[in-house]
Write a protein that holds these residues in place. Sequence first.
Motif, PDB file in Angstrom:
ATOM      1  N   MET A   1       0.799  -1.178  -0.139  1.00 40.22           N
ATOM      2  CA  MET A   1      -0.301   0.079  -0.012  1.00 40.22           C
ATOM      3  C   MET A   1       0.889   1.250  -0.125  1.00 40.22           C
ATOM      4  O   MET A   1       1.865   1.297   0.874  1.00 40.22           O
ATOM      5  CB  MET A   1      -0.903   0.020   1.269  1.00 40.22           C
ATOM      6  N   ILE A   2       0.557   2.171  -0.935  1.00 39.55           N
ATOM      7  CA  ILE A   2       1.388   3.555  -0.824  1.00 39.55           C
ATOM      8  C   ILE A   2       0.377   4.562  -0.540  1.00 39.55           C
ATOM      9  O   ILE A   2      -0.789   4.502  -1.384  1.00 39.55           O
ATOM     10  CB  ILE A   2       1.911   3.725  -2.359  1.00 39.55           C
ATOM     11  N   THR A   3       0.809   5.654   0.207  1.00 41.52           N
ATOM     12  CA  THR A   3      -0.067   6.861   0.442  1.00 41.52           C
ATOM     13  C   THR A   3       0.652   7.934  -0.045  1.00 41.52           C
ATOM     14  O   THR A   3       1.966   8.170   0.336  1.00 41.52           O
ATOM     15  CB  THR A   3      -0.439   6.863   2.075  1.00 41.52           C
ATOM     16  N   VAL A   4      -0.043   8.658  -0.835  1.00 41.45           N
ATOM     17  CA  VAL A   4       0.615  10.187  -1.204  1.00 41.45           C
ATOM     18  C   VAL A   4      -0.574  11.061  -1.246  1.00 41.45           C
ATOM     19  O   VAL A   4      -1.918  10.838  -1.237  1.00 41.45           O
ATOM     20  CB  VAL A   4       1.017   9.665  -2.628  1.00 41.45           C
ATOM     21  N   ASN A   5      -0.146  12.364  -1.229  1.00 38.47           N
ATOM     22  CA  ASN A   5      -1.015  13.434  -1.321  1.00 38.47           C
ATOM     23  C   ASN A   5      -0.905  13.983  -2.709  1.00 38.47           C
ATOM     24  O   ASN A   5       0.208  13.958  -3.235  1.00 38.47           O
ATOM     25  CB  ASN A   5      -0.505  14.518  -0.278  1.00 38.47           C
ATOM     26  N   GLY A   6      -2.013  14.242  -3.357  1.00 35.42           N
ATOM     27  CA  GLY A   6      -2.050  14.536  -4.856  1.00 35.42           C
ATOM     28  C   GLY A   6      -3.186  15.427  -5.214  1.00 35.42           C
ATOM     29  O   GLY A   6      -4.307  15.484  -4.712  1.00 35.42           O
ATOM     30  N   ILE A   7      -2.883  15.831  -6.561  1.00 36.21           N
ATOM     31  CA  ILE A   7      -3.745  16.817  -7.165  1.00 36.21           C
ATOM     32  C   ILE A   7      -4.213  15.925  -8.462  1.00 36.21           C
ATOM     33  O   ILE A   7      -3.347  15.891  -9.126  1.00 36.21           O
ATOM     34  CB  ILE A   7      -3.299  18.406  -7.279  1.00 36.21           C
ATOM     35  N   VAL A   8      -5.643  16.072  -8.812  1.00 31.86           N
ATOM     36  CA  VAL A   8      -5.986  15.216  -9.856  1.00 31.86           C
ATOM     37  C   VAL A   8      -5.929  16.294 -10.971  1.00 31.86           C
ATOM     38  O   VAL A   8      -6.790  17.335 -10.906  1.00 31.86           O
ATOM     39  CB  VAL A   8      -7.567  14.907  -9.799  1.00 31.86           C
ATOM     40  N   LEU A   9      -5.094  15.991 -12.195  1.00 30.27           N
ATOM     41  CA  LEU A   9      -5.016  16.829 -13.229  1.00 30.27           C
ATOM     42  C   LEU A   9      -5.723  16.554 -14.546  1.00 30.27           C
ATOM     43  O   LEU A   9      -5.995  17.448 -15.255  1.00 30.27           O
ATOM     44  CB  LEU A   9      -3.449  16.683 -13.405  1.00 30.27           C
ATOM     45  N   LYS A  10      -6.085  15.275 -14.611  1.00 26.98           N
ATOM     46  CA  LYS A  10      -6.922  14.917 -15.643  1.00 26.98           C
ATOM     47  C   LYS A  10      -7.566  13.443 -15.184  1.00 26.98           C
ATOM     48  O   LYS A  10      -7.152  12.650 -14.436  1.00 26.98           O
ATOM     49  CB  LYS A  10      -6.081  14.513 -16.885  1.00 26.98           C
ATOM     50  N   LEU A  51     -11.706  15.700 -10.851  1.00 30.63           N
ATOM     51  CA  LEU A  51     -10.923  16.787 -11.324  1.00 30.63           C
ATOM     52  C   LEU A  51     -10.368  17.989 -10.503  1.00 30.63           C
ATOM     53  O   LEU A  51     -11.354  18.442  -9.847  1.00 30.63           O
ATOM     54  CB  LEU A  51     -11.157  17.448 -12.821  1.00 30.63           C
ATOM     55  N   PHE A  52      -9.135  18.298 -10.285  1.00 32.90           N
ATOM     56  CA  PHE A  52      -8.767  19.386  -9.361  1.00 32.90           C
ATOM     57  C   PHE A  52      -8.875  19.244  -7.846  1.00 32.90           C
ATOM     58  O   PHE A  52      -8.714  20.028  -7.135  1.00 32.90           O
ATOM     59  CB  PHE A  52      -9.422  20.777  -9.615  1.00 32.90           C
ATOM     60  N   ALA A  53      -9.377  17.867  -7.646  1.00 35.83           N
ATOM     61  CA  ALA A  53      -9.450  17.496  -6.109  1.00 35.83           C
ATOM     62  C   ALA A  53      -7.981  17.415  -5.572  1.00 35.83           C
ATOM     63  O   ALA A  53      -6.914  16.708  -6.151  1.00 35.83           O
ATOM     64  CB  ALA A  53     -10.168  16.221  -5.858  1.00 35.83           C
ATOM     65  N   TYR A  54      -7.559  17.981  -4.517  1.00 32.41           N
ATOM     66  CA  TYR A  54      -6.282  17.835  -3.639  1.00 32.41           C
ATOM     67  C   TYR A  54      -6.647  16.780  -2.615  1.00 32.41           C
ATOM     68  O   TYR A  54      -7.646  17.032  -1.727  1.00 32.41           O
ATOM     69  CB  TYR A  54      -5.824  18.885  -3.228  1.00 32.41           C
ATOM     70  N   SER A  55      -6.067  15.419  -2.356  1.00 30.96           N
ATOM     71  CA  SER A  55      -6.583  14.313  -1.820  1.00 30.96           C
ATOM     72  C   SER A  55      -5.384  13.684  -1.137  1.00 30.96           C
ATOM     73  O   SER A  55      -4.510  13.750  -1.814  1.00 30.96           O
ATOM     74  CB  SER A  55      -7.697  13.550  -2.489  1.00 30.96           C
ATOM     75  N   ARG A  56      -5.716  12.922  -0.356  1.00 31.44           N
ATOM     76  CA  ARG A  56      -4.729  11.925   0.248  1.00 31.44           C
ATOM     77  C   ARG A  56      -5.285  10.546  -0.265  1.00 31.44           C
ATOM     78  O   ARG A  56      -6.354  10.025  -0.154  1.00 31.44           O
ATOM     79  CB  ARG A  56      -4.799  11.917   1.609  1.00 31.44           C
ATOM     80  N   PHE A  57      -4.290  10.085  -1.367  1.00 27.11           N
ATOM     81  CA  PHE A  57      -4.625   8.557  -1.795  1.00 27.11           C
ATOM     82  C   PHE A  57      -3.924   7.565  -1.373  1.00 27.11           C
ATOM     83  O   PHE A  57      -2.903   7.499  -1.059  1.00 27.11           O
ATOM     84  CB  PHE A  57      -4.126   8.777  -3.379  1.00 27.11           C
ATOM     85  N   CYS A  58      -4.824   6.406  -1.150  1.00 22.29           N
ATOM     86  CA  CYS A  58      -4.157   5.302  -0.654  1.00 22.29           C
ATOM     87  C   CYS A  58      -4.375   4.361  -1.986  1.00 22.29           C
ATOM     88  O   CYS A  58      -5.320   4.127  -2.465  1.00 22.29           O
ATOM     89  CB  CYS A  58      -5.044   4.469   0.468  1.00 22.29           C
ATOM     90  N   LEU A  59      -2.932   3.790  -2.269  1.00 19.13           N
ATOM     91  CA  LEU A  59      -2.908   3.081  -3.855  1.00 19.13           C
ATOM     92  C   LEU A  59      -2.083   1.460  -3.447  1.00 19.13           C
ATOM     93  O   LEU A  59      -1.374   1.250  -2.697  1.00 19.13           O
ATOM     94  CB  LEU A  59      -1.994   3.630  -4.624  1.00 19.13           C
TER      95      LEU A  59
END
Length: 248
Positions: A1-10, A51-59
């Motif tokens: 499991m990888i956890t990152v903060n990211g912004i959805v660009l597309k 789109l354009f959500a800034y979120s904490r993603f668990c991948l």
Amino acid sequence: MITVNGIVLKERIVGEQDKFIDILTNEYGIMEISVKGARKINGKSASSAQLFAYSRFCLNQKGSRFFLNSAEPIHIFYDLRKSLSRISLASYFSDVLRYCITSENQNNDIMRLLLNCLYFLESGKRSEELLKAVFEFRLMSEIGYMPDVVGCRECGVYEPQTLFFSISDGGFYCEDCFDNDSDINYIKVKISVLNSIRHIVLADFSRLFNFRTSDDTMHTLSALSESYFLSHLGRDFQTLDFYKTIKV
């Protein structure tokens, strides 16, 4: 499991239920994420992957591919959708980053630049023209194309009242030293424009958006930043073309 903060660009719809999203992260640059059953997801994970959500993603990772496990929103930037010009400018920012950001040249300030631009764009606390110029010149500086704004290339004078800015190499010449005003790669500008560029590329990030200038200076700054930006990236962007049609 990888956890990152990211912004959805597309986001790209695949089939009837799934989609892919591209997110900007500090750790990995641009990541492509598979979102299974996207149209069935409800609640926080659904809003976090738009789109354009800034979120904490668990991948989850399988080989070189990443799949969304869950996500929590940090800030959605939903109000960008209330203005066609704002959402169009944000789309331009997104396209640019997807084109030029890699894991090698990504850094925390690029993420911070986008977040701040989207915040001021959503809130209307800074003009779109200013945000566009700041984004273009500061991003170029962050990825290795900072213009040379220290002094005249010939005599070193720091504050010439009139100067010629080179689109091709990002330097400037004072009026006394410049001898080729027919060269289309140079734009004649006032010292107020140069001081604005200096602020954008050199200021601490905490002060980056804290400057004001006249409308005339801002118009020139905006045109100059766009010319310099597109020239050094070596391409055009359809999202920019569309944005400019609605701002006429």
